[in-house]
Motif scaffolding. Sequence first.
Motif, PDB file in Angstrom:
ATOM      1  N   ARG A  59     -11.436  97.474 -84.029  1.00  0.00           N
ATOM      2  CA  ARG A  59     -11.351  98.658 -84.975  1.00  0.00           C
ATOM      3  C   ARG A  59     -10.240  99.510 -84.295  1.00  0.00           C
ATOM      4  O   ARG A  59     -10.286  99.941 -83.003  1.00  0.00           O
ATOM      5  CB  ARG A  59     -12.571  99.320 -84.895  1.00  0.00           C
ATOM      6  CG  ARG A  59     -12.471 100.465 -85.976  1.00  0.00           C
ATOM      7  CD  ARG A  59     -13.855 101.059 -85.891  1.00  0.00           C
ATOM      8  NE  ARG A  59     -13.926 102.209 -87.005  1.00  0.00           N
ATOM      9  CZ  ARG A  59     -14.900 102.662 -87.599  1.00  0.00           C
ATOM     10  NH1 ARG A  59     -16.337 102.239 -87.215  1.00  0.00           N
ATOM     11  NH2 ARG A  59     -14.874 103.791 -88.439  1.00  0.00           N
ATOM     12  N   LYS A  63      -9.223 103.104 -83.445  1.00  0.00           N
ATOM     13  CA  LYS A  63      -9.628 104.366 -83.364  1.00  0.00           C
ATOM     14  C   LYS A  63      -8.535 105.330 -82.828  1.00  0.00           C
ATOM     15  O   LYS A  63      -8.139 105.220 -81.731  1.00  0.00           O
ATOM     16  CB  LYS A  63     -11.056 104.262 -82.330  1.00  0.00           C
ATOM     17  CG  LYS A  63     -11.700 105.423 -82.346  1.00  0.00           C
ATOM     18  CD  LYS A  63     -12.852 105.436 -81.671  1.00  0.00           C
ATOM     19  CE  LYS A  63     -13.658 106.649 -81.853  1.00  0.00           C
ATOM     20  NZ  LYS A  63     -15.122 106.484 -81.080  1.00  0.00           N
ATOM     21  N   GLY A  78      -6.600 107.787 -80.852  1.00  0.00           N
ATOM     22  CA  GLY A  78      -6.650 108.344 -79.549  1.00  0.00           C
ATOM     23  C   GLY A  78      -7.363 107.371 -78.536  1.00  0.00           C
ATOM     24  O   GLY A  78      -7.426 107.623 -77.167  1.00  0.00           O
ATOM     25  N   HIS A  79      -7.931 106.371 -78.876  1.00  0.00           N
ATOM     26  CA  HIS A  79      -8.500 105.414 -78.096  1.00  0.00           C
ATOM     27  C   HIS A  79      -7.733 103.999 -78.292  1.00  0.00           C
ATOM     28  O   HIS A  79      -8.266 102.806 -77.264  1.00  0.00           O
ATOM     29  CB  HIS A  79     -10.230 105.115 -78.577  1.00  0.00           C
ATOM     30  CG  HIS A  79     -10.564 106.387 -78.380  1.00  0.00           C
ATOM     31  ND1 HIS A  79     -11.110 107.004 -77.078  1.00  0.00           N
ATOM     32  CD2 HIS A  79     -10.936 107.371 -79.248  1.00  0.00           C
ATOM     33  CE1 HIS A  79     -11.732 107.918 -77.221  1.00  0.00           C
ATOM     34  NE2 HIS A  79     -11.732 108.319 -78.460  1.00  0.00           N
ATOM     35  N   GLY A  80      -6.978 103.670 -79.220  1.00  0.00           N
ATOM     36  CA  GLY A  80      -6.423 102.259 -79.519  1.00  0.00           C
ATOM     37  C   GLY A  80      -7.226 101.318 -80.087  1.00  0.00           C
ATOM     38  O   GLY A  80      -8.128 101.780 -81.036  1.00  0.00           O
ATOM     39  N   GLU A  81      -7.406 100.196 -79.565  1.00  0.00           N
ATOM     40  CA  GLU A  81      -8.347  99.005 -80.436  1.00  0.00           C
ATOM     41  C   GLU A  81      -9.641  98.934 -79.517  1.00  0.00           C
ATOM     42  O   GLU A  81      -9.575  98.909 -78.274  1.00  0.00           O
ATOM     43  CB  GLU A  81      -7.380  97.778 -80.322  1.00  0.00           C
ATOM     44  CG  GLU A  81      -6.345  97.827 -81.094  1.00  0.00           C
ATOM     45  CD  GLU A  81      -5.555  96.286 -80.820  1.00  0.00           C
ATOM     46  OE1 GLU A  81      -5.907  95.395 -80.055  1.00  0.00           O
ATOM     47  OE2 GLU A  81      -4.711  96.010 -81.768  1.00  0.00           O
ATOM     48  N   ILE A  82     -10.679  98.970 -80.562  1.00  0.00           N
ATOM     49  CA  ILE A  82     -11.961  98.932 -79.765  1.00  0.00           C
ATOM     50  C   ILE A  82     -12.725  97.550 -80.182  1.00  0.00           C
ATOM     51  O   ILE A  82     -12.703  97.040 -81.485  1.00  0.00           O
ATOM     52  CB  ILE A  82     -12.892  99.876 -80.200  1.00  0.00           C
ATOM     53  CG1 ILE A  82     -12.455 101.202 -79.601  1.00  0.00           C
ATOM     54  CG2 ILE A  82     -14.357  99.773 -79.805  1.00  0.00           C
ATOM     55  CD1 ILE A  82     -13.245 102.256 -80.290  1.00  0.00           C
TER      56      ILE A  82
END
Length: 81
Positions: A5, A7, A9-13
Motif C-alpha cells: 500500500r 502511504k 510520506g512512508h512509501g510502500e507498506i
Amino acid sequence: MKFLRMKPGHGEIVLAEGDPGVREDEERLIDAFREQLDAGMWAAVPRNGADGRRQAEMVRDYRDIPPDADRVIFFPRASGG
C-alpha cells in the motif's frame, strides 16, 4: 507475491505476502485484496513497457492479477471533484 500500500510520506507498506499456489496463503491474499478495495483503494500491477518505461495494469478483482505478477500496489483514489 506481495501486496503493498502506498502511504504518503512512508512509501510502500507491506499488507500481505504469500504464495498464491498455497491455499492458506491465497486465502489471506484474497482477503487482503478485498479489504483494500472495500476501503476505496485502487489496485495495480507494476509492469515494464516494451519501451523500457514503467507502467501499471489496473486490476479490479483478485482473479485479474496476472499469474507472473510478483506484487500488487494499492493506492487511494483521487479525492476532490
